[in-house]
Design a protein around this motif. Structure first.
Motif, PDB file in Angstrom:
ATOM      1  N   VAL A 198      -3.889  13.144  11.497  1.00  0.00           N
ATOM      2  CA  VAL A 198      -3.373  12.049  12.315  1.00  0.00           C
ATOM      3  C   VAL A 198      -3.376  12.430  13.798  1.00  0.00           C
ATOM      4  CG1 VAL A 198      -1.300  10.722  12.834  1.00  0.00           C
ATOM      5  CG2 VAL A 198      -2.053  10.972  10.466  1.00  0.00           C
ATOM      6  N   SER A 249      -2.429  11.086   0.956  1.00  0.00           N
ATOM      7  CA  SER A 249      -1.496  11.061   2.080  1.00  0.00           C
ATOM      8  C   SER A 249      -2.040  10.227   3.239  1.00  0.00           C
ATOM      9  CB  SER A 249      -1.138  12.487   2.516  1.00  0.00           C
ATOM     10  OG  SER A 249      -2.232  13.092   3.156  1.00  0.00           O
ATOM     11  N   LEU A 250      -3.361  10.281   3.479  1.00  0.00           N
ATOM     12  CA  LEU A 250      -3.961   9.444   4.528  1.00  0.00           C
ATOM     13  C   LEU A 250      -3.841   7.963   4.169  1.00  0.00           C
ATOM     14  CD1 LEU A 250      -7.270  11.326   5.485  1.00  0.00           C
ATOM     15  CD2 LEU A 250      -5.379  10.774   7.017  1.00  0.00           C
ATOM     16  N   THR A 251      -3.988   7.660   2.892  1.00  0.00           N
ATOM     17  CA  THR A 251      -3.859   6.268   2.442  1.00  0.00           C
ATOM     18  C   THR A 251      -2.427   5.781   2.659  1.00  0.00           C
ATOM     19  OG1 THR A 251      -5.606   6.673   0.825  1.00  0.00           O
ATOM     20  CG2 THR A 251      -4.223   4.733   0.466  1.00  0.00           C
ATOM     21  N   ASP A 252      -1.454   6.627   2.308  1.00  0.00           N
ATOM     22  CA  ASP A 252      -0.048   6.262   2.554  1.00  0.00           C
ATOM     23  C   ASP A 252       0.230   6.074   4.033  1.00  0.00           C
ATOM     24  OD1 ASP A 252       0.443   6.427  -0.091  1.00  0.00           O
ATOM     25  OD2 ASP A 252       1.858   8.105   0.010  1.00  0.00           O
ATOM     26  N   ALA A 253      -0.279   6.982   4.862  1.00  0.00           N
ATOM     27  CA  ALA A 253      -0.004   6.889   6.293  1.00  0.00           C
ATOM     28  C   ALA A 253      -0.641   5.636   6.886  1.00  0.00           C
ATOM     29  CB  ALA A 253      -0.516   8.133   7.018  1.00  0.00           C
ATOM     30  N   THR A 254      -1.842   5.297   6.411  1.00  0.00           N
ATOM     31  CA  THR A 254      -2.506   4.081   6.894  1.00  0.00           C
ATOM     32  C   THR A 254      -1.694   2.845   6.506  1.00  0.00           C
ATOM     33  OG1 THR A 254      -4.623   5.205   6.636  1.00  0.00           O
ATOM     34  CG2 THR A 254      -4.698   2.822   6.896  1.00  0.00           C
ATOM     35  N   ARG A 256       1.547   2.758   6.008  1.00  0.00           N
ATOM     36  CA  ARG A 256       2.743   2.743   6.871  1.00  0.00           C
ATOM     37  C   ARG A 256       2.403   2.202   8.253  1.00  0.00           C
ATOM     38  NH1 ARG A 256       7.624   3.378   4.105  1.00  0.00           N
ATOM     39  NH2 ARG A 256       7.338   4.959   2.520  1.00  0.00           N
ATOM     40  N   LEU A 257       1.261   2.628   8.786  1.00  0.00           N
ATOM     41  CA  LEU A 257       0.860   2.140  10.113  1.00  0.00           C
ATOM     42  C   LEU A 257       0.619   0.633  10.078  1.00  0.00           C
ATOM     43  CD1 LEU A 257      -1.649   4.524  11.915  1.00  0.00           C
ATOM     44  CD2 LEU A 257       0.613   3.766  12.652  1.00  0.00           C
ATOM     45  N   GLN A 258       0.048   0.148   8.980  1.00  0.00           N
ATOM     46  CA  GLN A 258      -0.195  -1.292   8.905  1.00  0.00           C
ATOM     47  C   GLN A 258       1.105  -2.085   8.768  1.00  0.00           C
ATOM     48  OE1 GLN A 258      -3.417  -0.981   6.196  1.00  0.00           O
ATOM     49  NE2 GLN A 258      -4.954  -1.435   7.768  1.00  0.00           N
TER      50      GLN A 258
END
Lengths: 291, 291
Positions: A198, A249-254, A256-258
């Motif tokens: 990130v 984890s990248l999928t979760d963070a994306t 959250r950002l959305q």
């Protein structure tokens, strides 16, 4: 207890971590420690010799391995298997092999059986310490002070060997946690690999189109993107070695950002406030620094 | 030159920034400075009086404004317009009004004409300094040392007033940049608001489902998510006040993350390496710390 004290240490590859282990072991385990360092190339060995930290610094693997109670693999993960194959013939009974890689599942699955088949023991280590600089030049004896080191024994790991490894890292001033390799990889994906990925994405989003924005940065930007300066080669390896957990984890963070983006888009102040307050509460609940 | 030296300073709202300006002004502008602090409530004023930093600390706005050469609005942006309407009747000719808000477009567009209509001058300021702690308790005289302060004058701003404001921030040890409010908001969205929003998203993605991962964190996670601890109310306001630019930067960051995710998904090591190397190069190119 003396069986738990490492008195004959072999470090393979004196980069930032291997070099820092050498300095820390010399500092904390004293002058009686026999410390031998192997590197594939002479350039690094010249620096190790100049530092005076090691008793022996050589490209001769047999000379470094013979008689060591603890062998530490400090090269990048992709080179470890070949290294262990080369060192096993020289490894005494009772010797323990560990590593310092950032990903543990594939390392433990590969090196564990390889050592076991030769009647030797491998237990994985991951000291949660680093720097954005790489190489022996950046190594320092306090790198591990108060840091967490995660060990990943399996049900086959002899308890004495795990205790010996725990003692070793504690003697370097680490706090030691044990968990299985899968749990390690899942957690470390979230608290190390994700923030690294990130920080790279934020650096690009912030600066790629208009690097002049960098002239305005405060401490917040410096801190939040510091890890993005790490060596790109090494981090590409790490993210791919832990691919499944990094993707999750990248999928979760994306997502959250959305979610956040939707609050801003909809000018939903209360939703946004709750999102930020939840994050602030989680971040503030981290355990205090050990030192 | 003496016209550029602030000798009579009014600070409205002694929180982290207002309080730190008070301590820094007392430290750097000396004992001859007359320093008056206004707060809407008595609780904060008790702390200001206990600190001994101000000559006057009162809820009486007229007493604070009368005779001030420089009035600094240090409350949250949503309260500024009402504050300026209340203080204008007491403001002497030649007095300058500034603020310390994190968003400049709406502030300049509102307060500039409001002051101009009364024959007074407003010029926006944004010192790029802060802390994850809020309130006068966290205020300190070195908060601005070596930090960048961005001024956002317009074509209507008298050059002498801009110079006066520049001198003021420089006297507090800031490095001063001038740009228009739109450029400020675009850049600050990317280097301050975006990292804050992303740090919150990463904290949630890393810890919300399994807070025990927090037990493993190293310095990298601590640094990259530090800003997420900031006050949620204030940050919800900031992200919404700079909504268009925040949306643009969040959209860019999401696209970068998806690019990265595709490299990991496709095990594209060379694509990933180039992505990380570009980010590392941009991050490493930030100007050195001024102090």
């Amino acid at each position: 207890l003396s069986q738990f004290i490492t008195s004959n240490l072999a470090i393979l590859s004196p980069g930032l971590l291997g070099g820092s282990i050498a300095f820390a072991a010399r500092r904390y385990l004293g002058a009686n420690l026999s410390l031998r360092v192997w590197s594939r190339g002479d350039a690094a060995l010249v620096k190790v010799r100049d530092s005076g930290v090691a008793d022996v610094a050589t490209t001769n693997l047999r000379e470094v391995i013979t008689g060591a109670d603890l062998v530490i693999l400090a090269m990048p993960v992709p080179y470890m298997k070949e290294m262990v194959q080369a060192l096993l013939p020289h490894l005494s009974a009772g010797s323990l092999v560990t590593d310092v890689g950032s990903v543990k599942g594939p390392v433990v699955a590969t090196l564990g059986p390889l050592c076991a088949d030769a009647g030797r023991v491998f237990v994985g280590s991951h000291p949660m310490a680093g720097d954005d600089k790489a190489g022996f030049e950046a190594a320092r004896g306090d790198l591990f002070d108060g840091k967490t080191c995660i060990l990943t024994p399996t049900s086959d790991s002899p308890a004495d060997d795990v205790d010996r490894l725990r003692c070793f890292w504690r003697s370097l001033s680490c706090r030691v946690l044990c968990m299985d390799a899968d749990e390690h990889d899942r957690k470390v994906a979230r608290i190390s690999h994700l923030p690294h990925a990130v920080a790279a994405a934020v650096s690009l989003a912030a600066l790629a189109d208009d690097p002049s924005a960098g002239d305005c940065v405060g401490q917040g930007f410096r801190d939040s993107t510091r890890v993005a300066q790490g060596p790109a080669d090494m981090w590409a390896d790490i993210l791919l070695e832990n691919r499944a957990e990094v993707l999750a984890s990248l999928t979760d963070a994306t997502a959250r950002l959305q979610e956040l983006l939707a609050f801003v888009q909809g000018a939903d102040k209360e939703g946004l406030r709750q999102f930020l307050a939840h994050a602030a509460q989680l971040r503030a609940s981290l355990p205090g620094l050990p030192l």
